[in-house]
Design a protein around this motif. Sequence first.
Motif, PDB file in Angstrom:
ATOM      1  N   ALA A   7       8.181  -0.766  -2.610  1.00 36.69           N
ATOM      2  CA  ALA A   7       7.126  -0.182  -2.264  1.00 36.69           C
ATOM      3  C   ALA A   7       5.890  -1.034  -2.209  1.00 36.69           C
ATOM      4  CB  ALA A   7       6.236   1.261  -3.036  1.00 36.69           C
ATOM      5  N   ARG A   8       5.778  -1.797  -2.917  1.00 31.97           N
ATOM      6  CA  ARG A   8       4.491  -2.843  -2.490  1.00 31.97           C
ATOM      7  C   ARG A   8       4.810  -3.108  -1.546  1.00 31.97           C
ATOM      8  NH1 ARG A   8       4.663  -2.862  -7.941  1.00 31.97           N
ATOM      9  NH2 ARG A   8       5.338  -5.026  -8.350  1.00 31.97           N
ATOM     10  N   ALA A   9       6.420  -4.151  -0.813  1.00 31.06           N
ATOM     11  CA  ALA A   9       6.635  -4.706   0.441  1.00 31.06           C
ATOM     12  C   ALA A   9       6.428  -3.880   1.320  1.00 31.06           C
ATOM     13  CB  ALA A   9       8.591  -4.574  -0.172  1.00 31.06           C
ATOM     14  N   GLY A  10       6.348  -3.082   1.463  1.00 29.33           N
ATOM     15  CA  GLY A  10       6.169  -1.747   2.419  1.00 29.33           C
ATOM     16  C   GLY A  10       4.729  -1.362   2.430  1.00 29.33           C
ATOM     17  N   LEU A  11       3.606  -2.231   1.909  1.00 30.06           N
ATOM     18  CA  LEU A  11       2.268  -2.306   1.735  1.00 30.06           C
ATOM     19  C   LEU A  11       2.143  -3.582   2.262  1.00 30.06           C
ATOM     20  CD1 LEU A  11      -0.462  -1.732   1.368  1.00 30.06           C
ATOM     21  CD2 LEU A  11      -0.165  -2.585  -0.674  1.00 30.06           C
TER      22      LEU A  11
ATOM     23  N   ALA B 298       1.349  -5.716   9.764  1.00 34.68           N
ATOM     24  CA  ALA B 298       0.922  -5.040  11.337  1.00 34.68           C
ATOM     25  C   ALA B 298      -0.119  -4.440  11.847  1.00 34.68           C
ATOM     26  CB  ALA B 298       2.781  -3.940  11.228  1.00 34.68           C
ATOM     27  N   LEU B 299      -0.617  -3.943  10.731  1.00 30.55           N
ATOM     28  CA  LEU B 299      -1.623  -3.583  11.672  1.00 30.55           C
ATOM     29  C   LEU B 299      -2.953  -4.747  11.380  1.00 30.55           C
ATOM     30  CD1 LEU B 299      -2.424  -0.853   8.268  1.00 30.55           C
ATOM     31  CD2 LEU B 299      -2.574  -0.648  10.908  1.00 30.55           C
ATOM     32  N   LEU B 300      -3.242  -6.040  11.102  1.00 31.07           N
ATOM     33  CA  LEU B 300      -3.752  -7.133  11.340  1.00 31.07           C
ATOM     34  C   LEU B 300      -3.010  -7.907  11.943  1.00 31.07           C
ATOM     35  CD1 LEU B 300      -3.885  -8.611   7.396  1.00 31.07           C
ATOM     36  CD2 LEU B 300      -5.780  -7.949   9.116  1.00 31.07           C
ATOM     37  N   ALA B 301      -2.101  -8.129  12.602  1.00 28.57           N
ATOM     38  CA  ALA B 301      -1.781  -8.501  13.501  1.00 28.57           C
ATOM     39  C   ALA B 301      -1.719  -7.905  14.753  1.00 28.57           C
ATOM     40  CB  ALA B 301       0.420  -8.731  13.411  1.00 28.57           C
ATOM     41  N   ALA B 302      -2.031  -6.412  14.516  1.00 28.82           N
ATOM     42  CA  ALA B 302      -2.185  -5.391  15.695  1.00 28.82           C
ATOM     43  C   ALA B 302      -4.068  -5.561  15.694  1.00 28.82           C
ATOM     44  CB  ALA B 302      -1.645  -3.727  15.856  1.00 28.82           C
ATOM     45  N   GLY B 303      -5.126  -6.469  15.201  1.00 25.07           N
ATOM     46  CA  GLY B 303      -6.894  -7.027  14.943  1.00 25.07           C
ATOM     47  C   GLY B 303      -6.531  -5.358  14.420  1.00 25.07           C
ATOM     48  N   ARG B 304      -6.700  -4.818  13.498  1.00 23.44           N
ATOM     49  CA  ARG B 304      -6.304  -3.283  13.097  1.00 23.44           C
ATOM     50  C   ARG B 304      -7.153  -3.723  11.782  1.00 23.44           C
ATOM     51  NH1 ARG B 304      -1.902   0.371  14.551  1.00 23.44           N
ATOM     52  NH2 ARG B 304      -2.987   1.823  13.174  1.00 23.44           N
ATOM     53  N   SER B 305      -7.685  -5.224  11.270  1.00 26.35           N
ATOM     54  CA  SER B 305      -8.539  -5.250  10.404  1.00 26.35           C
ATOM     55  C   SER B 305      -9.263  -3.753   9.414  1.00 26.35           C
ATOM     56  CB  SER B 305      -9.317  -6.118  10.084  1.00 26.35           C
ATOM     57  OG  SER B 305      -8.196  -7.990  10.814  1.00 26.35           O
ATOM     58  N   ALA B 306     -10.214  -3.175  10.097  1.00 27.45           N
ATOM     59  CA  ALA B 306     -10.560  -1.951   9.323  1.00 27.45           C
ATOM     60  C   ALA B 306      -9.266  -1.121   8.582  1.00 27.45           C
ATOM     61  CB  ALA B 306     -11.499  -1.482   9.499  1.00 27.45           C
ATOM     62  N   GLU B 307      -8.701  -1.125   9.206  1.00 29.33           N
ATOM     63  CA  GLU B 307      -7.773  -0.109   8.604  1.00 29.33           C
ATOM     64  C   GLU B 307      -6.748  -0.477   7.468  1.00 29.33           C
ATOM     65  OE1 GLU B 307      -4.501   2.693  11.032  1.00 29.33           O
ATOM     66  OE2 GLU B 307      -5.816   2.009  12.214  1.00 29.33           O
ATOM     67  N   ALA B 308      -5.964  -1.531   8.073  1.00 30.19           N
ATOM     68  CA  ALA B 308      -5.613  -2.262   6.921  1.00 30.19           C
ATOM     69  C   ALA B 308      -6.770  -2.384   5.532  1.00 30.19           C
ATOM     70  CB  ALA B 308      -5.539  -3.941   7.324  1.00 30.19           C
ATOM     71  N   LEU B 309      -7.203  -3.323   5.668  1.00 25.65           N
ATOM     72  CA  LEU B 309      -8.540  -2.907   4.669  1.00 25.65           C
ATOM     73  C   LEU B 309      -8.555  -1.319   3.586  1.00 25.65           C
ATOM     74  CD1 LEU B 309     -10.337  -4.568   2.213  1.00 25.65           C
ATOM     75  CD2 LEU B 309     -12.243  -4.017   3.743  1.00 25.65           C
ATOM     76  N   GLN B 310      -8.864  -0.396   4.729  1.00 25.78           N
ATOM     77  CA  GLN B 310      -8.853   0.880   3.955  1.00 25.78           C
ATOM     78  C   GLN B 310      -7.351   1.374   3.696  1.00 25.78           C
ATOM     79  OE1 GLN B 310      -8.825   3.971   7.157  1.00 25.78           O
ATOM     80  NE2 GLN B 310      -9.714   5.738   5.419  1.00 25.78           N
ATOM     81  N   ARG B 311      -6.240   0.658   3.782  1.00 22.38           N
ATOM     82  CA  ARG B 311      -4.976   0.839   3.543  1.00 22.38           C
ATOM     83  C   ARG B 311      -5.202   0.111   1.533  1.00 22.38           C
ATOM     84  NH1 ARG B 311      -0.194   1.750   1.540  1.00 22.38           N
ATOM     85  NH2 ARG B 311       1.261   2.114   2.502  1.00 22.38           N
ATOM     86  N   THR B 312      -5.146  -0.682   2.374  1.00 20.07           N
ATOM     87  CA  THR B 312      -5.092  -1.677   0.661  1.00 20.07           C
ATOM     88  C   THR B 312      -6.118  -0.759  -0.277  1.00 20.07           C
ATOM     89  OG1 THR B 312      -6.680  -3.381   0.484  1.00 20.07           O
ATOM     90  CG2 THR B 312      -5.052  -3.913   2.121  1.00 20.07           C
ATOM     91  N   GLU B 313      -7.117  -0.458  -0.165  1.00 18.68           N
ATOM     92  CA  GLU B 313      -8.802   0.114  -1.055  1.00 18.68           C
ATOM     93  C   GLU B 313      -7.486   1.770  -1.394  1.00 18.68           C
ATOM     94  OE1 GLU B 313     -11.294   0.531   0.956  1.00 18.68           O
ATOM     95  OE2 GLU B 313     -12.218  -1.392   0.488  1.00 18.68           O
ATOM     96  N   GLN B 314      -6.900   2.033  -0.536  1.00 19.60           N
ATOM     97  CA  GLN B 314      -6.181   3.646  -0.472  1.00 19.60           C
ATOM     98  C   GLN B 314      -4.607   2.586  -1.852  1.00 19.60           C
ATOM     99  OE1 GLN B 314      -5.229   5.090   2.272  1.00 19.60           O
ATOM    100  NE2 GLN B 314      -6.917   6.099   3.058  1.00 19.60           N
ATOM    101  N   ALA B 315      -3.901   2.058  -1.830  1.00 20.98           N
ATOM    102  CA  ALA B 315      -3.653   1.148  -2.157  1.00 20.98           C
ATOM    103  C   ALA B 315      -3.797   0.673  -4.225  1.00 20.98           C
ATOM    104  CB  ALA B 315      -1.941   0.040  -2.408  1.00 20.98           C
ATOM    105  N   LEU B 316      -5.236   0.557  -4.396  1.00 25.41           N
ATOM    106  CA  LEU B 316      -5.423  -0.352  -5.365  1.00 25.41           C
ATOM    107  C   LEU B 316      -5.921   0.815  -5.650  1.00 25.41           C
ATOM    108  CD1 LEU B 316      -8.065  -2.978  -4.119  1.00 25.41           C
ATOM    109  CD2 LEU B 316      -5.759  -3.394  -5.633  1.00 25.41           C
ATOM    110  N   LEU B 317      -5.891   2.184  -5.801  1.00 25.42           N
ATOM    111  CA  LEU B 317      -6.563   3.990  -6.383  1.00 25.42           C
ATOM    112  C   LEU B 317      -5.627   3.984  -7.310  1.00 25.42           C
ATOM    113  CD1 LEU B 317      -8.803   5.694  -3.954  1.00 25.42           C
ATOM    114  CD2 LEU B 317      -9.794   4.156  -6.141  1.00 25.42           C
TER     115      LEU B 317
END
Length: 168
Positions: A18-22, A28-47
């Motif tokens: 599951a963490r490898a998937g994260l 992939a999000l960062l490579a696509a230039g979607r850094s804000a979305e990547a940050l949001q994904r990590t913040e959700q996972a940190l919850l």
Amino acid sequence: MRAILALAAALVLAAAPARAGLAEDVTALLAAGRSAEALQRTEQALLASPRDAQTRFVHGVALMELRRDAEAAEVFTRIAQEFPELPEPFNNLGLLHARAGRLDAARMALEAALRNDPGHRAARANLAEVHLMLAVAAWEQLGAAAPLEPRLARRLQAVRELLVPAAR
């Protein structure tokens, strides 16, 4: 030195699928230039997993990509304190120090990464770049006192060209 290259090290921290998937999703999000979305994904996972080292690591990488360097440095410093045997947090701290112009601190962080894993390719490459930056700084100081000899001026120009970031 590109922060996104450091994200590959996040996969080293993967302990569960599951963490490898994260890490893969954030990469992939960062490579696509979607850094804000990547940050949001990590913040959700940190919850769900606030103490998980890999989740915290990819969160720090997302912060780096958004140039929220002070926050990223806090994340990597905490991980390095809790898991001093891991090279990845030290590598990323080195990147942050270098980006801020703190070259001696960058060198020390990257050397710490290499003490933990002498074969860590990203840390070795980043340390080489920091050495080049230190050489430029030394030659510029020398040139500030008196004009550089032609040989040193050519070297300085060549090293500056090496340090020009490649287009992403």
